[in-house]
Design an enzyme around this catalytic site. Structure first.
Site, PDB file in Angstrom:
ATOM      1  N   ASP B 100       0.827  -1.228   0.000  1.00 37.43           N
ATOM      2  CA  ASP B 100       0.000   0.000   0.000  1.00 37.43           C
ATOM      3  C   ASP B 100       0.853   1.267   0.000  1.00 37.43           C
ATOM      4  OD1 ASP B 100       0.876   0.426   2.671  1.00 37.43           O
ATOM      5  OD2 ASP B 100      -0.811  -0.720   3.451  1.00 37.43           O
ATOM      6  N   ASP B 171       4.954  -5.732   7.321  1.00 35.36           N
ATOM      7  CA  ASP B 171       3.749  -4.895   7.278  1.00 35.36           C
ATOM      8  C   ASP B 171       2.699  -5.694   6.517  1.00 35.36           C
ATOM      9  OD1 ASP B 171       1.923  -2.839   7.127  1.00 35.36           O
ATOM     10  OD2 ASP B 171       2.975  -1.767   5.543  1.00 35.36           O
ATOM     11  N   THR B 173      -1.015  -8.425   6.591  1.00 33.76           N
ATOM     12  CA  THR B 173      -2.293  -8.737   7.232  1.00 33.76           C
ATOM     13  C   THR B 173      -2.009  -9.555   8.495  1.00 33.76           C
ATOM     14  OG1 THR B 173      -2.488 -10.765   5.930  1.00 33.76           O
ATOM     15  CG2 THR B 173      -3.525  -8.802   5.011  1.00 33.76           C
ATOM     16  N   ASP B 174      -3.006  -9.600   9.380  1.00 33.96           N
ATOM     17  CA  ASP B 174      -2.864 -10.428  10.576  1.00 33.96           C
ATOM     18  C   ASP B 174      -2.779 -11.894  10.174  1.00 33.96           C
ATOM     19  OD1 ASP B 174      -3.207  -8.110  12.066  1.00 33.96           O
ATOM     20  OD2 ASP B 174      -5.363  -8.438  12.311  1.00 33.96           O
ATOM     21  N   PRO B 179      -8.845 -21.359  16.172  1.00 33.26           N
ATOM     22  CA  PRO B 179      -8.874 -22.658  16.854  1.00 33.26           C
ATOM     23  C   PRO B 179      -8.862 -23.811  15.852  1.00 33.26           C
ATOM     24  CG  PRO B 179     -10.550 -21.172  17.724  1.00 33.26           C
ATOM     25  CD  PRO B 179      -9.963 -20.507  16.518  1.00 33.26           C
TER      26      PRO B 179
END
Lengths: 297, 297
Positions: B100, B171, B173-174, B179
């Site tokens: 980005d 840098d 995404t998570d 679970p």
């Protein structure tokens, strides 16, 4: 399913909750959950049950707290001023608003605090908290007194009676600072210069702390509150600190009046019994982002 | 009207965006706005137009940034590591992800940085940013190179070629730490111990910073990232800092590897051209709430 929304269309209009569809597009973001209790009165009041946040209290459409993160708001509100002074210095505390008991619960953790008075105008708030938010309730304690009364009027009376407090906490809803100048929030007068002149007489050497909303979305509340403090107490006695309350959408501002010794340094042992507060966090809380500093100029 | 939702039903499932009604109840909170662009590919991608936030980029259902507060995320990501070292110490920088351009935009403010490589796997991200988020784009600069490639593989190659960097910024995404153990995020491998072993060879004396999600809602991402850093770099070189990003729902965590001199103290003049970062904020960022500390134990 009810829909409730936190609306922040423009700075200065505050956070509003809307019940029912369609959801308006110009909201900050929106909470979706089941309303398990609602009532009118001096303030409209909703309790929402939410799978992530637990229970949420809304007053006049504004989120007040959630069971999941209220500890951060209340710990920052109480422990930063109390820890800024040595043990034994803060004996008498007045809470203006705070009928949810969260601030009182934190204050009661200090054995050297001798008297705590809550002055909340709305009798429904403590009732609702007792029923739906039992985790905010402290145990029975003879040091704590709840008065259902307008804090403004109570402070006027106390000043006439020459009563003094060591700490005053203004734990209220956000004020209205809308472009239209409409005043619907009961808390509005607690942000005024006149009220702070009274507090200065009530706590001539005391600490005074006021929650001042989330500046990212309502920077005019920060500006207004800070300006009022500076006018009444003088630049040298006024500090700003912050705490991240996730359900508020990030950092909340608190304005603190402290005479003499800087409040940035903690002066008594930290409590074991906190989940947010540490001495390191205390010191760091007074460092504020550049875009806040510019609001305070 | 499209509805998009940030879902946080349980810790560890991450933030998800759902398109279309009905809105599920177990979301953290929900963004409502108009989708002005969407496309599939390696990652699904949505651009939302929002009256408060400006434009929002969602990748795989997760909010990446908004035009209104991306400056906080990027300033904290870049200026804290760069300012932790004296002028002239950081010359070569690798950004893993970051297609980005926001991190590159901040890095280019330092004339002593000589080379910046962005390695982003998804060609759609820079294209979308050029079209919809021009404020993230830095001007033309010969120091900046964009590679559309898997950062993991690029780093493997660079290590074979014995290339070195002074600063590596992850840098991305998570990661998925659900679970169910499902891995849908392309970023997942960038959080692994194997990747960090490679980075240690790539930047043997360098700084390495990784964004590690918002711990209030995803504390297992913080725990996992910190644990990985400690295993690879050793406890003494690992630091955690934070920045409040309102659209993320509060404080985001960053994990930083820094050898030798502590990164808590800034070591070069602060830039004029920031809206969040100051030296005071730099120091304060390393003070973390008690409930984060407990996750890092």
């Amino acid at each position: 399913m009810a829909i409730m929304a936190n609306s922040l269309p423009t700075e200065g209009k505050g956070i509003r909750l809307i019940l029912g569809e369609p959801v308006q597009k110009d909201f900050f973001y929106v909470y979706h959950g089941n309303i398990i209790h609602s009532e009118g009165g001096a303030q409209t009041l909703y309790v929402m049950e939410h799978p992530f946040w637990g229970r949420i209290l809304f007053l006049n459409g504004t989120l007040q707290f959630t069971t999941r993160d209220e500890f951060i708001y209340h710990e920052a509100l109480v422990h930063i001023p109390v820890q800024a002074r040595e043990e034994g210095k803060i004996k008498r505390v007045l809470i203006c608003g705070g009928g949810d008991f969260g601030a009182a619960r934190e204050l009661l953790k200090y054995p050297d605090i001798e008297e705590i008075i809550i002055a909340d105008i709305d009798p429904h708030v403590p009732e609702i908290v007792k029923e739906y938010f039992p985790e905010l309730m402290p145990g029975e304690d003879p040091r704590l007194k709840l008065l259902i009364t307008d804090a403004y009027k109570l402070v006027e009376d106390y000043v006439k009676e020459k009563k003094h407090f060591d700490l005053v906490i203004i734990d209220s809803t956000d004020p209205d600072i809308s472009p239209e100048g409409k005043t619907i929030e009961l808390s509005h007068s607690l942000f005024s210069q006149e009220f702070h002149e009274l507090l200065k007489a009530l706590a001539p050497e005391g600490l005074i702390v006021q929650q001042a909303a989330t500046p990212f979305t309502m920077k005019n509340v920060l500006a207004w509150t800070y300006e009022t403090f500076v006018k009444v107490y003088g630049q040298d006695e006024v500090y700003c600190y912050r705490a991240d309350i996730p359900s508020f959408g990030g950092d909340n501002a608190y304005i603190l009046r402290a005479q003499g010794e800087t409040p940035i340094e903690p002066r008594r042992p930290a409590l074991e019994d906190t989940k947010y507060y540490t001495h390191e966090v205390h010191r760091a809380s007074f460092s504020i982002p550049k875009f806040w500093q510019e609001v305070l100029k």
